[in-house]
Design an enzyme around this catalytic site. Structure first.
Site, short mmCIF file in Angstrom:
data_model
loop_
_atom_site.label_atom_id
_atom_site.label_comp_id
_atom_site.label_asym_id
_atom_site.label_seq_id
_atom_site.Cartn_x
_atom_site.Cartn_y
_atom_site.Cartn_z
N GLY A 57 6.34 -1.06 -4.51
CA GLY A 57 5.97 -0.41 -3.26
C GLY A 57 5.36 -1.43 -2.32
N GLN A 62 0.40 -4.56 4.77
CA GLN A 62 0.40 -5.70 3.82
C GLN A 62 1.17 -6.90 4.34
OE1 GLN A 62 1.62 -3.13 0.26
NE2 GLN A 62 0.42 -4.75 -0.68
N CYS A 110 -1.41 -4.47 -7.22
CA CYS A 110 -1.08 -4.51 -5.79
C CYS A 110 -0.75 -5.95 -5.42
CB CYS A 110 -2.28 -4.03 -4.98
SG CYS A 110 -2.00 -4.03 -3.20
N LEU A 111 0.31 -6.13 -4.64
CA LEU A 111 0.71 -7.48 -4.24
C LEU A 111 -0.37 -8.14 -3.37
CD1 LEU A 111 4.47 -6.76 -3.50
CD2 LEU A 111 3.55 -8.01 -5.46
N HIS A 152 -0.58 5.27 -3.52
CA HIS A 152 -1.10 3.90 -3.39
C HIS A 152 -0.71 3.32 -2.02
CE1 HIS A 152 -1.78 -0.32 -5.10
NE2 HIS A 152 -1.15 -0.55 -3.96
N GLU A 153 0.58 3.48 -1.65
CA GLU A 153 1.05 2.91 -0.38
C GLU A 153 0.45 3.66 0.81
OE1 GLU A 153 2.27 0.13 -0.75
OE2 GLU A 153 2.81 0.37 -2.86
N HIS A 156 -2.82 2.40 1.82
CA HIS A 156 -2.78 1.18 2.65
C HIS A 156 -2.76 1.53 4.14
CE1 HIS A 156 -2.55 -2.13 -0.18
NE2 HIS A 156 -1.52 -1.61 -0.83
NI NI Z 1 -0.82 -2.21 -2.72
#
Ligand code: NI
Length: 183
Positions: A57, A62, A110-111, A152-153, A156
Site C-alpha cells: 500500500g 508518502q 510502513c515504507l 493504514h493508508e 496517512h
Molecule cells: Ni505506511
C-alpha cells in the site's frame, strides 16, 4: 500526449518520504479532477513505486503529495508473505462508510518507517467508498488484511502513521526480530 505515453512506458520510481518529514503529518486535500493528466501520472508513478518497493500500500503524502489518493495492492511478497492477492487499486478521496465494532491486532510495517513492525488494532471489516482511476464512484466491502491496508493508508491522509495506533511500546519490534521470531 507524447509525454503521457512516455510516462506510461517509462514510469519513474518516486522517493518515499521518511518519518520525521512534515509532509507525513499533514491533512491531505481532496482531488477535484481525477482526469487531470498530472493526477493520472501520479497514480501510474505510485503504482510503479509500490511495485519496486515490495509494498502492499502507498499513500500520496508518502511521495510528498498532500492529496487524498491511496493505492491498495495486497499480494504475497518477502515483506508480507501471507498477504492475499488483489489487483492493485488506486482509490481517490476514500472514506470509511461503516465498520464492524470488532477490532483485531495485526502486524504492520510502513515504507516511511523503515526497520520497524508494530502490532496495530484495526477494524476487521469495513465498507469503503472511493473514486477509481477512471472517475467512477465505487463502494466495496473489505476485510482482514486488505481492510488493514486500507485503514493504514487512510491514516496517512490524516497525517497519522501506524506508530500512533499501537497500544504499547511493547508492540513495536525490529523487522529482523519480526521475520526470525514472530511470524
Ligand atoms: Ni505506511
Amino acid at each position: 500526449m507524447i509525454n503521457s505515453v512516455i510516462n506510461k512506458l517509462f514510469p519513474k520510481k518516486l522517493a518515499i518520504y521518511q518519518l520525521g518529514n512534515s509532509q507525513l503529518r499533514k491533512q491531505a486535500e481532496p482531488i477535484t479532477n481525477v482526469q487531470d493528466p498530472q493526477i493520472q501520472q501520479l497514480i501510474d508513478q505510485m503504482l510503479f513505486t509500490l511495485q519496486k518497493s515490495r509494498g502492499v500500500g502507498l499513500a500520496a503524502p508518502q511521495v510528498g503529495r498532500s492529496l487524498q489518493l491511496i493505492i491498495v495492492a495486497s499480494h504475497p511478497n518477502d515483506r508480507y508473505p501471507d498477504a492475499p492477492t488483489m489487483e492493485p487499486t488506486a482509490m481517490i478521496n476514500p472514506r470509511i462508510i461503516s465498520h464492524t465494532e470488532e477490532t483485531e491486532k495485526g502486524w504492520e510495517g510502513c515504507l516511511s518507517v523503515p526497520m520497524i513492525r508494530g502490532l496495530v488494532p484495526r477494524y476487521r471489516q469495513i465498507v469503503v467508498e472511493y473514486g477509481d482511476q477512471y472517475g467512477n464512484q465505487q463502494v466495496r466491502e473489505l476485510d482482514g488484511f486488505v481492510a488493514r491496508i486500507f485503514q493504514h493508508e487512510y491514516d496517512h491522509l490524516e497525517g497519522k502513521v501506524f506508530l500512533d495506533r499501537v497500544e504499547s511500546n511493547l508492540d513495536l519490534v525490529s523487522e529482523s526480530e519480526y521475520h526470525s521470531a514472530l511470524r
